[in-house]
Motif scaffolding. Structure first.
Motif, short mmCIF file in Angstrom:
data_model
loop_
_atom_site.label_atom_id
_atom_site.label_comp_id
_atom_site.label_asym_id
_atom_site.label_seq_id
_atom_site.Cartn_x
_atom_site.Cartn_y
_atom_site.Cartn_z
N ILE A 1 0.68 -1.17 0.34
CA ILE A 1 0.21 0.09 0.17
C ILE A 1 0.97 1.35 0.05
O ILE A 1 1.89 1.63 0.51
CB ILE A 1 -0.80 0.33 1.34
CG1 ILE A 1 -1.52 -1.44 1.49
CG2 ILE A 1 -1.73 1.41 1.59
CD1 ILE A 1 -2.69 -1.16 0.14
N VAL B 1 0.52 5.26 0.38
CA VAL B 1 -0.58 6.61 0.54
C VAL B 1 0.21 7.70 -0.57
O VAL B 1 1.05 8.93 0.18
CB VAL B 1 -1.16 7.01 1.60
CG1 VAL B 1 -2.20 7.81 1.44
CG2 VAL B 1 -1.82 5.58 2.15
N LEU C 1 -5.10 5.40 -1.82
CA LEU C 1 -4.46 4.23 -1.42
C LEU C 1 -4.85 3.13 -2.33
O LEU C 1 -5.30 3.09 -3.44
CB LEU C 1 -5.65 3.97 -0.67
CG LEU C 1 -6.64 4.51 0.60
CD1 LEU C 1 -7.68 3.45 1.05
CD2 LEU C 1 -4.83 4.77 1.48
N ASN D 1 -2.13 -0.15 -4.48
CA ASN D 1 -2.15 -1.37 -3.68
C ASN D 1 -1.06 -1.99 -4.88
O ASN D 1 -1.75 -2.60 -5.90
CB ASN D 1 -3.04 -2.10 -3.65
CG ASN D 1 -2.77 -3.34 -2.43
OD1 ASN D 1 -1.75 -4.16 -3.09
ND2 ASN D 1 -4.16 -4.94 -1.95
N LEU E 1 -8.71 -1.14 4.42
CA LEU E 1 -8.61 0.07 5.54
C LEU E 1 -9.04 -0.04 6.61
O LEU E 1 -10.28 -0.23 6.09
CB LEU E 1 -8.34 1.13 4.88
CG LEU E 1 -8.45 2.77 5.87
CD1 LEU E 1 -6.55 2.54 5.99
CD2 LEU E 1 -8.89 3.26 5.09
N VAL F 1 -9.17 5.71 10.45
CA VAL F 1 -7.63 6.60 10.12
C VAL F 1 -7.53 7.31 11.42
O VAL F 1 -8.96 7.55 11.97
CB VAL F 1 -8.25 7.34 8.62
CG1 VAL F 1 -7.14 8.66 8.37
CG2 VAL F 1 -7.66 7.04 7.27
N LEU G 1 -2.79 5.81 9.11
CA LEU G 1 -3.65 4.75 8.19
C LEU G 1 -3.59 3.74 8.77
O LEU G 1 -2.49 2.67 8.49
CB LEU G 1 -3.92 5.15 7.01
CG LEU G 1 -4.37 6.40 6.14
CD1 LEU G 1 -3.95 7.74 6.48
CD2 LEU G 1 -4.89 5.70 4.87
N ARG G 2 -4.77 2.70 9.08
CA ARG G 2 -4.57 1.21 9.55
C ARG G 2 -5.06 0.16 8.63
O ARG G 2 -5.84 0.10 8.89
CB ARG G 2 -5.23 0.84 11.17
CG ARG G 2 -3.83 1.59 11.99
CD ARG G 2 -4.38 1.54 13.43
NE ARG G 2 -3.90 2.20 14.16
CZ ARG G 2 -3.26 3.67 14.84
NH1 ARG G 2 -4.50 4.11 14.39
NH2 ARG G 2 -2.88 4.45 16.11
N PHE G 3 -4.19 -0.82 7.90
CA PHE G 3 -4.25 -1.43 7.62
C PHE G 3 -4.52 -3.15 7.79
O PHE G 3 -3.51 -3.18 8.95
CB PHE G 3 -3.63 -1.25 5.89
CG PHE G 3 -3.99 -0.30 5.02
CD1 PHE G 3 -4.86 -0.04 4.23
CD2 PHE G 3 -3.15 0.99 5.21
CE1 PHE G 3 -4.71 0.62 3.60
CE2 PHE G 3 -3.17 2.02 4.57
CZ PHE G 3 -4.26 2.02 3.78
#
Length: 173
Positions: A56, A58, A78, A80, A88, A91, A154-156
């Protein structure tokens, strides 16, 4: 190599060849390597080896300068480049506080914001946030001068944490 004759071989007739010690020692590792390569080839050609993980990035991070003290929105692109999808999850901003993924929903001709929940980012795909669709809602933001850079986290699901700075822009920019 040496040869044995009928006189030397116990109970067998004909010629028997002896394999030198160095060649005999190399046979086991070579045979093992050939077997492993054959198995790895079979594993990857069947698709069992899987796809490369999600990667990923951003970009285009921006946050609207708050027009009112109630809320503002942030937007990101975003991308990929990996072979598997990612999601995602959330945030937030160390400066602006908690944020919520939201989506504009139009019903009976009127648009309203609704929670978006986790956002899928497809393999080899792009998700672009914008004011008419997906965005990040920030409640009770402080005054933000144009051009200021605001950190976001941002947490994936698979890629973990991605940190980015969003630039403050005028709404509609």
């Amino acid at each position: 190599m040496s040869r044995r004759t009928d006189d030397d071989a116990p109970g067998a007739g004909g010629v028997i060849l002896e394999v030198p010690g160095a060649l005999r020692a190399a046979l086991v590792p070579v045979a093992t390597c050939v077997a492993v390569l054959a198995l790895l080839t079979a594993y990857t050609t069947t698709g069992a080896a899987g796809d490369p993980p999600a990667r990923i990035t951003v970009t285009d991070a921006r946050v609207f300068r708050p027009a009112n003290p109630e809320a503002t929105a942030a937007f990101f692109t975003l991308r990929n480049t990996g072979g598997t999808a990612d999601v995602l999850l959330s945030v937030d901003s160390p400066v602006l506080g908690p944020a919520m993924l939201t989506r504009t929903v139009v019903r009976d001709g009127a648009g309203r914001m609704a929670p978006a929940g986790p956002v899928a980012v497809p393999a080899h795909g792009t998700v672009t946030m914008d004011p008419a669709g997906l965005d990040v809602m920030i409640q009770r933001p402080p005054r933000l001068p144009l051009g200021e850079r605001v950190p976001f986290v941002l947490r994936f699901r698979d890629s973990g944490v991605v940190r980015v700075e969003a630039v403050v822009v005028r709404p509609g920019a």
